[in-house]
Scaffold this active site. Structure first.
Site, mmCIF file in Angstrom:
data_model
loop_
_atom_site.group_PDB
_atom_site.id
_atom_site.type_symbol
_atom_site.label_atom_id
_atom_site.label_comp_id
_atom_site.label_asym_id
_atom_site.label_seq_id
_atom_site.Cartn_x
_atom_site.Cartn_y
_atom_site.Cartn_z
ATOM 1 N N GLU A 1 -3.524 2.663 -7.334
ATOM 2 C CA GLU A 1 -4.207 3.600 -6.856
ATOM 3 C C GLU A 1 -3.291 4.782 -6.704
ATOM 4 O OE1 GLU A 1 -6.895 1.855 -3.406
ATOM 5 O OE2 GLU A 1 -4.310 1.838 -2.170
ATOM 6 N N HIS B 1 0.615 -1.381 -0.018
ATOM 7 C CA HIS B 1 0.143 -0.173 -0.040
ATOM 8 C C HIS B 1 0.954 1.592 0.212
ATOM 9 C CE1 HIS B 1 -2.265 3.508 1.109
ATOM 10 N NE2 HIS B 1 -3.699 2.303 0.803
HETATM 11 C C1 PEP Z 1 -6.558 3.371 -0.071
HETATM 12 O O1 PEP Z 1 -6.087 4.114 1.194
HETATM 13 O O2 PEP Z 1 -5.962 2.384 0.007
HETATM 14 C C2 PEP Z 1 -7.832 4.571 -0.244
HETATM 15 C C3 PEP Z 1 -7.786 4.302 -1.805
HETATM 16 O O3 PEP Z 1 -8.312 5.368 0.421
HETATM 17 P P1 PEP Z 1 -9.442 6.421 0.281
HETATM 18 O O4 PEP Z 1 -10.162 5.160 -0.755
HETATM 19 O O5 PEP Z 1 -9.559 6.832 1.014
HETATM 20 O O6 PEP Z 1 -8.304 7.577 -1.323
#
Ligand code: PEP
Length: 255
Positions: A165, A93
């Protein structure tokens, strides 16, 4: 391919609060065909929640693990110790990479440890704001995929989930921006291309999730981006009603 809706609770909720949340969600959720709901609580809540959950409705994920199965690694948890407790583990992550200095080597070892122990790794990849500004997105995604999966054989590839992400879209990052469907589509296409060039046809079976400020209002749009097989949700997953609304949106979109 299944649609995955994964809630990452990060370092929130006591064990009691986690249990109340799960209780609420279990009561509301009706299992839907082709849909996998997963929550990732804090380490202390993993075992109680794994005993409490109905695995036909909700599976449990760890948020991190160590890459060895046992040994002198004070403060760490081996994924081998979580066998029978979790079905998934989030690896790499952006908070692990950028706050805790997790390297590609660690990420690679953690992914391999998950596979070795029969746990599905959810490998997170994504570029930072400055990498995006300097046009480095494609290189960053390729490097993180190549590094993270370098110990995964072609046969084991179907045991991996990728979560794209973009760090600049994560709600807790200062100045976070919403990623546009076009941005995401481009990156997801690149990710699939790298996977295919390394692994061939098998790469088509790897689910690719999107994560970054997903909420009930934008979840439908994100889920309809070609190549997106689910969502990884941080902030909005902390409110059971919102998480459940996202699940309902996903059911409608995939119906
Ligand atoms: C995350 O930290 O994996 C994430 C997607 O957070 P958020 O949905 O709050 O952007």
């Amino acid at each position: 391919m299944k649609t995955y809706i994964v809630g990452n609770w990060k370092m929130n909720f006591t064990v009691g609060e986690s249990s109340i949340y799960l209780h609420k969600l279990l009561k509301r959720i009706k299992p839907a065909k082709g849909m996998q709901i997963v929550v990732a609580p804090s380490p202390v809540a993993l075992q109680p929640l794994s005993l409490q959950t109905d695995r036909k409705k909700i599976r449990i994920s760890a948020q991190n693990c160590w890459g060895r199965d046992f040994g002198a690694y004070t403060g760490e948890t081996a994924i081998a110790q979580l066998k029978g407790i979790v079905d998934y583990c989030i690896i790499g992550h952006s908070e692990r990479r950028h706050i805790f200095g997790e390297t590609d080597k660690m990420t690679k070892e953690k992914v391999a440890a998950c596979i070795r122990n029969g746990i599905t790794p959810i490998l997170c990849i994504g570029e930072t704001e400055s990498e995006r500004t300097f046009g480095e997105t494609a290189d960053v995604l390729r490097d993180q995929i190549v590094a993270g999966l370098s110990d995964v054989s072609k046969e084991d590839l179907k045991k991996v989930i990728i979560a794209y992400e973009p760090v600049w879209a994560i709600s807790s990052v200062k100045g976070a921006k919403l990623a546009s469907p076009d941005d995401i589509a481009q990156s997801v296409e690149l990710i699939r291309k790298y996977l295919k060039s390394t692994y061939g046809k098998e790469a088509e079976e790897i689910p690719i999730l999107f994560g970054g400020s997903v909420n009930p209002s934008n979840a439908g749009a994100y889920l309809t981006i070609p190549g997106v097989n689910g969502l990884l949700i941080g902030g909005a997953s902390l409110i059971a009603d919102q998480f459940n609304d996202i699940i309902e949106v996903a059911k409608r979109v995939r119906a």
